[in-house]
Design an enzyme around this catalytic site. Structure first.
Site, mmCIF file in Angstrom:
data_model
loop_
_atom_site.group_PDB
_atom_site.id
_atom_site.type_symbol
_atom_site.label_atom_id
_atom_site.label_comp_id
_atom_site.label_asym_id
_atom_site.label_seq_id
_atom_site.Cartn_x
_atom_site.Cartn_y
_atom_site.Cartn_z
ATOM 1 N N ASP A 103 0.833 -1.206 0.000
ATOM 2 C CA ASP A 103 0.000 0.000 0.000
ATOM 3 C C ASP A 103 0.864 1.251 0.000
ATOM 4 O O ASP A 103 0.459 2.303 -0.512
ATOM 5 C CB ASP A 103 -0.915 -0.015 1.229
ATOM 6 C CG ASP A 103 -2.159 0.856 1.028
ATOM 7 O OD1 ASP A 103 -2.721 0.826 -0.093
ATOM 8 O OD2 ASP A 103 -2.570 1.537 1.977
ATOM 9 N N CYS A 209 -10.689 3.717 -6.393
ATOM 10 C CA CYS A 209 -9.875 3.264 -5.268
ATOM 11 C C CYS A 209 -10.273 4.005 -3.990
ATOM 12 O O CYS A 209 -10.447 3.396 -2.924
ATOM 13 C CB CYS A 209 -8.399 3.482 -5.570
ATOM 14 S SG CYS A 209 -7.295 2.851 -4.288
ATOM 15 N N TYR A 213 -12.084 2.124 -0.711
ATOM 16 C CA TYR A 213 -11.521 2.106 0.640
ATOM 17 C C TYR A 213 -12.487 2.718 1.656
ATOM 18 O O TYR A 213 -12.596 2.244 2.793
ATOM 19 C CB TYR A 213 -10.172 2.829 0.670
ATOM 20 C CG TYR A 213 -9.015 1.909 0.401
ATOM 21 C CD1 TYR A 213 -8.187 1.477 1.430
ATOM 22 C CD2 TYR A 213 -8.750 1.440 -0.877
ATOM 23 C CE1 TYR A 213 -7.126 0.613 1.192
ATOM 24 C CE2 TYR A 213 -7.706 0.580 -1.139
ATOM 25 C CZ TYR A 213 -6.895 0.168 -0.092
ATOM 26 O OH TYR A 213 -5.848 -0.691 -0.335
ATOM 27 N N TYR A 240 -10.020 4.652 7.472
ATOM 28 C CA TYR A 240 -10.769 4.604 6.213
ATOM 29 C C TYR A 240 -12.281 4.753 6.396
ATOM 30 O O TYR A 240 -13.002 4.950 5.408
ATOM 31 C CB TYR A 240 -10.434 3.312 5.469
ATOM 32 C CG TYR A 240 -9.033 3.336 4.918
ATOM 33 C CD1 TYR A 240 -8.667 4.252 3.933
ATOM 34 C CD2 TYR A 240 -8.053 2.478 5.404
ATOM 35 C CE1 TYR A 240 -7.375 4.302 3.444
ATOM 36 C CE2 TYR A 240 -6.753 2.513 4.922
ATOM 37 C CZ TYR A 240 -6.425 3.436 3.943
ATOM 38 O OH TYR A 240 -5.137 3.492 3.463
ATOM 39 N N GLU A 282 -7.702 -3.102 -8.524
ATOM 40 C CA GLU A 282 -7.772 -2.998 -7.066
ATOM 41 C C GLU A 282 -8.213 -4.326 -6.462
ATOM 42 O O GLU A 282 -7.686 -4.773 -5.425
ATOM 43 C CB GLU A 282 -8.752 -1.886 -6.672
ATOM 44 C CG GLU A 282 -8.777 -1.571 -5.189
ATOM 45 C CD GLU A 282 -7.477 -0.962 -4.695
ATOM 46 O OE1 GLU A 282 -6.921 -1.504 -3.719
ATOM 47 O OE2 GLU A 282 -7.018 0.026 -5.277
#
Length: 609
Positions: A103, A209, A213, A240, A282
């Site tokens: 990440d 993305c 998240y 998140y 992803e």
């Protein structure tokens, strides 16, 4: 069997209704009917039906439309073994360390992409927003430093980048550099507008993305016990699921919408493709995280075709379809019936006129709806009771008797006389199935590494309709258990060969199939359904999955002590309890059913991605 009538029968003439460009009149009938809204509930004979899933509101922004359209990838990401383990709190620390290291590369690529997008944007407000978003990413990188310290990670050792990470970061930076098919690189762009297009394309590759998240963070946060301070990944989840991260995700989406306003249809198509590609990459990223622990998902992970047999059962009407099959058959009957002033050939089966047929359907429908509700009320205990399968079975015997009487009235009325088998088959071929239903069954039957047996159990009056619906998608291998029309020279006589009329008939067919399939292999049974008629089968299977939101199913189930658990939280709970060498965690007759909102959840749970 079910009997569902359209609330407002179509008024058009047969000529208008059945466009002659199609090989069968049933094709255009189906297309016309499929966009009509149906009542919100469906049961056996003439219940109101759940409406078809509404189309996306055209006023919704571009980013939101794409998120809804490509929901499948977000579901598959959430149901990935990595995410289930992370949400449960028992994700192995080595896996988490690997993820954090990967990440880190993602975030660096994001910061660089925002910088490139800022150079392409020609609007001051857009530049300011992009600058803020880039600062947010840099702050997130600092959060990573905090995580690294908390977990004692050494990024110098953990930073070897895997292929899934490389594919996404290369894709993102290539897009931000203008290396999109048919698009010039920024240095060669002639006008500020051409540069703005690249900024829009870049946001198209980044927005999914951010939204994914935020989505995962909120889903995981909802499962946290507020009093549990020991969840090892709470800090990740809190980040998140936070308002600040949601704000960044929304700003990214709003910026994509703004930069896309002046683009052509072709250019918007490019953004859509970039968005979808980013979602798929992803998903691949989550799936690529190395797991060194036992997991409850996917269901087939430990399937050994030499020793195991996966038995999958499914209802058809409104479980697989967006409209009830009886509604389709009713429309065909009404529209193809002769007018009152038309004479009928002597050698054909006599039919009532279209006007009389419509009136008869309406009377039967009204009678059924009233009596069905009365029957449901009569079988409910005064108060909620503890789950007892036998007591529920006895209660549904009364409903079964009612259903059979209702079907007898339909047959005696003569409303099913005169339907053409060719029209029925064509309607079946073009019957609209719920998104992901056909692909799920295709993946099941075509997977050479699985020993599977698939059965469709349905109250549908005409099994030919079901077989046509699945055979058009190459699914001739499915075993269909339904009622059948009787035909004379391809024209229905109005009679039905009764095989599966009621909840008791359905569970008997279910039990008989299991009895006949017994061998030395270990059976694991899954039943997927949506109505009260499926309740006994759902509870009798090792895993019962309820799709849709039938209020009568839940009302009856809850009153008889059935527990309805959303599938994902149920899996997270089981993952917390799951250890190496655990005995089977799935068994029937527990009184617990799992609910899903889409076939994507069913697919992700059983087969994985």
């Amino acid at each position: 069997m079910r009997l569902l009538f359209p609330p407002n029968p179509i008024k058009t003439s047969p000529t208008t209704f059945f466009n002659l460009q199609f090989p069968s009149r049933a094709l255009s009938l189906l297309r016309s009917f499929s966009v009509r809204r149906l009542p919100p509930e469906s049961s056996m004979a003439i219940p109101p039906s759940k409406s078809a899933k509404p189309s996306v509101d055209i006023e919704v922004g571009l980013a939101r439309r794409f998120w809804i359209k490509f929901n499948r990838e977000s579901v598959f990401a959430m149901y990935s073994p990595f995410c289930v383990c992370l949400a449960s709190g028992n994700l192995n620390i080595k896996t988490f360390r690997h993820y954090i290291a990967q990440d880190f590369h993602f975030l660096k690529a994001f910061a660089q992409a925002y910088e490139l997008a800022e150079g392409c944007a020609d609007d001051d407000d857009a530049k300011i927003t992009i600058t803020k978003l880039r600062r947010d990413v840099l702050s997130e990188l600092k959060m990573h430093d905090s995580v690294v310290q908390d977990w004692g990670l050494d990024l110098a050792k953990e930073c070897s980048i895997n292929s899934a990470t490389v594919k996404y970061t290369n894709f993102l930076l290539a897009t931000a550099s203008g290396k999109v098919e048919g698009v010039k690189a920024p240095g060669k762009l002639a006008t500020p507008f051409e540069k703005t297009k690249v900024a829009a394309y870049t946001l198209g590759a980044m927005t999914p993305c951010m939204r994914l998240y935020s989505f995962l963070g909120k889903e995981f946060k909802a499962l946290l016990d507020p009093n549990d301070v020991c969840h090892p990944y709470r800090k990740w989840i809190d980040n998140y699921s936070s308002e600040s991260f949601e704000e960044s995700a929304m700003q990214t989406e709003e910026l994509l919408d703004k930069l896309s306003v002046s683009l052509t249809g072709e250019e918007l198509d490019i953004i859509e493709k970039l968005y979808h590609q980013a979602m798929k990459l992803e998903l691949d990223f989550f799936l690529a995280q190395p797991l060194i622990q036992p997991t409850v998902i996917p269901l087939i992970k430990e399937h050994n075709p030499a020793e195991d047999q996966l038995m999958i059962f499914s209802d058809f009407d409104l479980t697989c379809t967006t409209v009830d099959s009886s509604a389709i058959l009713a429309e065909i009957a009404i529209v193809t019936a002769p007018k009152s002033d038309q004479s009928q050939p002597e050698n054909q089966i006599a039919r009532m006129s279209s006007a009389d047929l419509r009136n008869t359907w309406d009377l039967l429908s009204s009678q059924y709806t009233e009596e069905y509700e009365q029957c449901i009320e009569s079988i409910l205990p005064a108060e909620q009771v503890e789950f007892n399968y036998e007591n529920l079975h006895k209660a549904l015997e009364k409903l079964s008797e009612f259903e059979k009487r209702a079907n007898d009235r339909v047959i005696e009325s003569g409303v099913l006389k005169g339907l053409n088998l060719e029209d029925i088959k064509k309607a079946g071929e073009h019957l609209i199935l719920h998104t992901g239903c056909a692909s799920f069954f295709q993946n099941v039957v075509k997977n050479e590494n699985l020993n599977t047996n698939v059965h469709i159990l349905s109250y549908c009056w005409c099994g030919d309709l079901i077989r046509s619906a699945f055979s058009s998608g190459g699914l001739k291998e499915l075993n269909v258990h339904a009622n059948e029309f009787t035909f004379r020279e391809s024209i229905s006589t109005g009679e039905i060969v009764k095989k599966v009329e009621s909840p008791i008939d359905k569970v008997k067919a279910f039990s008989d199939i299991l009895t006949n399939s017994r061998n030395k292999k270990k059976n694991l049974t899954v039943y997927i359904g949506d109505s009260v008629g499926d309740l006994l089968c759902l509870l009798g299977a090792d895993i019962g999955i309820v799709i849709g939101s039938s209020s009568s199913l839940r009302r009856v189930g809850k009153r008889f002590g059935v527990l309805f658990v959303p599938l994902f939280p149920g899996l997270v709970k089981k993952q917390k309890e799951y250890t190496e060498g655990s005995s089977s965690i799935w068994k029937g007759l527990t009184g617990t059913l799992y609910t899903v909102s889409s076939w994507a959840e069913v697919h992700a749970f059983i087969l994985g991605s």
